[in-house]
Design a protein around this motif. Structure first.
Motif, PDB file in Angstrom:
ATOM      1  N   TYR A   1     -67.312  15.742  40.003  1.00 42.44           N
ATOM      2  CA  TYR A   1     -68.199  15.321  39.233  1.00 42.44           C
ATOM      3  C   TYR A   1     -68.006  13.747  38.667  1.00 42.44           C
ATOM      4  CZ  TYR A   1     -69.893  16.259  34.542  1.00 42.44           C
ATOM      5  OH  TYR A   1     -70.853  16.646  33.926  1.00 42.44           O
TER       6      TYR A   1
ATOM      7  N   THR B   1     -71.068  11.528  36.083  1.00 43.98           N
ATOM      8  CA  THR B   1     -73.180  11.401  35.243  1.00 43.98           C
ATOM      9  C   THR B   1     -73.291   9.739  35.403  1.00 43.98           C
ATOM     10  OG1 THR B   1     -71.908  10.790  33.461  1.00 43.98           O
ATOM     11  CG2 THR B   1     -72.494  12.908  33.703  1.00 43.98           C
TER      12      THR B   1
ATOM     13  N   TRP C   1     -78.576  10.257  34.377  1.00 47.78           N
ATOM     14  CA  TRP C   1     -78.560  11.221  34.975  1.00 47.78           C
ATOM     15  C   TRP C   1     -79.043  13.029  33.718  1.00 47.78           C
ATOM     16  CZ3 TRP C   1     -75.119  15.086  31.998  1.00 47.78           C
ATOM     17  CH2 TRP C   1     -74.216  15.624  32.681  1.00 47.78           C
TER      18      TRP C   1
ATOM     19  N   THR D   1     -73.011  23.973  35.971  1.00 49.69           N
ATOM     20  CA  THR D   1     -74.072  23.997  35.638  1.00 49.69           C
ATOM     21  C   THR D   1     -73.643  22.752  34.464  1.00 49.69           C
ATOM     22  OG1 THR D   1     -75.157  24.680  34.337  1.00 49.69           O
ATOM     23  CG2 THR D   1     -76.043  24.903  36.579  1.00 49.69           C
TER      24      THR D   1
ATOM     25  N   TYR E   1     -72.915   9.175  43.427  1.00 52.03           N
ATOM     26  CA  TYR E   1     -73.171  10.074  44.304  1.00 52.03           C
ATOM     27  C   TYR E   1     -73.069   9.661  45.501  1.00 52.03           C
ATOM     28  CZ  TYR E   1     -73.791  13.384  40.782  1.00 52.03           C
ATOM     29  OH  TYR E   1     -73.708  14.040  39.351  1.00 52.03           O
TER      30      TYR E   1
ATOM     31  N   CYS F   1     -82.786  13.227  43.493  1.00 52.39           N
ATOM     32  CA  CYS F   1     -81.515  14.636  44.008  1.00 52.39           C
ATOM     33  C   CYS F   1     -80.329  13.836  44.685  1.00 52.39           C
ATOM     34  CB  CYS F   1     -81.775  15.630  44.601  1.00 52.39           C
ATOM     35  SG  CYS F   1     -82.469  15.351  46.251  1.00 52.39           S
TER      36      CYS F   1
ATOM     37  N   GLY G   1     -76.729  16.826  41.754  1.00 49.69           N
ATOM     38  CA  GLY G   1     -77.607  16.267  40.973  1.00 49.69           C
ATOM     39  C   GLY G   1     -78.192  15.663  40.952  1.00 49.69           C
TER      40      GLY G   1
ATOM     41  N   THR H   1     -76.306  19.108  36.314  1.00 52.59           N
ATOM     42  CA  THR H   1     -75.067  18.673  37.928  1.00 52.59           C
ATOM     43  C   THR H   1     -75.498  20.110  38.452  1.00 52.59           C
ATOM     44  OG1 THR H   1     -74.853  16.511  38.022  1.00 52.59           O
ATOM     45  CG2 THR H   1     -73.087  18.332  38.966  1.00 52.59           C
TER      46      THR H   1
ATOM     47  N   LEU I   1     -71.569  18.588  44.787  1.00 58.26           N
ATOM     48  CA  LEU I   1     -72.328  18.156  43.586  1.00 58.26           C
ATOM     49  C   LEU I   1     -73.267  18.318  43.628  1.00 58.26           C
ATOM     50  CD1 LEU I   1     -68.404  18.146  42.506  1.00 58.26           C
ATOM     51  CD2 LEU I   1     -69.758  19.081  40.461  1.00 58.26           C
TER      52      LEU I   1
END
Length: 121
Positions: free
Chosen positions: A101, A103, A46, A57, A108, A95, A34, A49, A32
């Motif tokens: 997934y 937020t 956030w 999305t 990440y 990015c 984001g 994503t 994913l």
């Protein structure tokens, strides 16, 4: 993987910008991508994503009516179209890549260097 964000700049209120984020290696369907932003003195926020495999999305309520995340699989690039920009959109935009997934920034694992967006009134 290295992520290179670009497209930031100085724009007037009401205008638009499109940010790009190019990955140095292939983005897999399980990943994913984001977009986040961070204004001076504030926490990283956030924004959106996209699931690379399905294109589904997700958006923050604060931008869902003005921003659009999209991807180009052939170019390993994710975009953020930002319309009707406001002064409060002024921030550094980042990015990032995730494998599930979330937020939350800590979920990440790879980040771009950030591109600065300044919206003047």
């Amino acid at each position: 993987v290295q992520l290179q964000a670009s497209g930031g700049g100085l724009v007037q209120t009401g205008n638009f910008l499109r940010l790009s984020c190019a990955a140095s290696t292939r983005i897999f369907s399980s990943h994913l991508m984001g977009w986040f932003r961070q204004a001076p003195g504030k926490e990283r926020e956030w924004l959106a994503t996209i699931r690379w495999g399905t294109g589904r999305t997700y958006y923050s309520d604060s931008v869902k009516d003005r921003f659009t995340i999209s991807k180009d699989g052939a170019k390993n690039t994710v975009y953020l179209q930002m319309n009707s920009l406001k002064a409060e959109d002024t921030a550094a935009y980042y990015c990032a890549r995730a494998t599930s997934y979330s937020t939350t920034p800590k979920d990440y694992d790879h980040w771009g260097q950030g591109t600065l967006v300044t919206v003047s009134s």
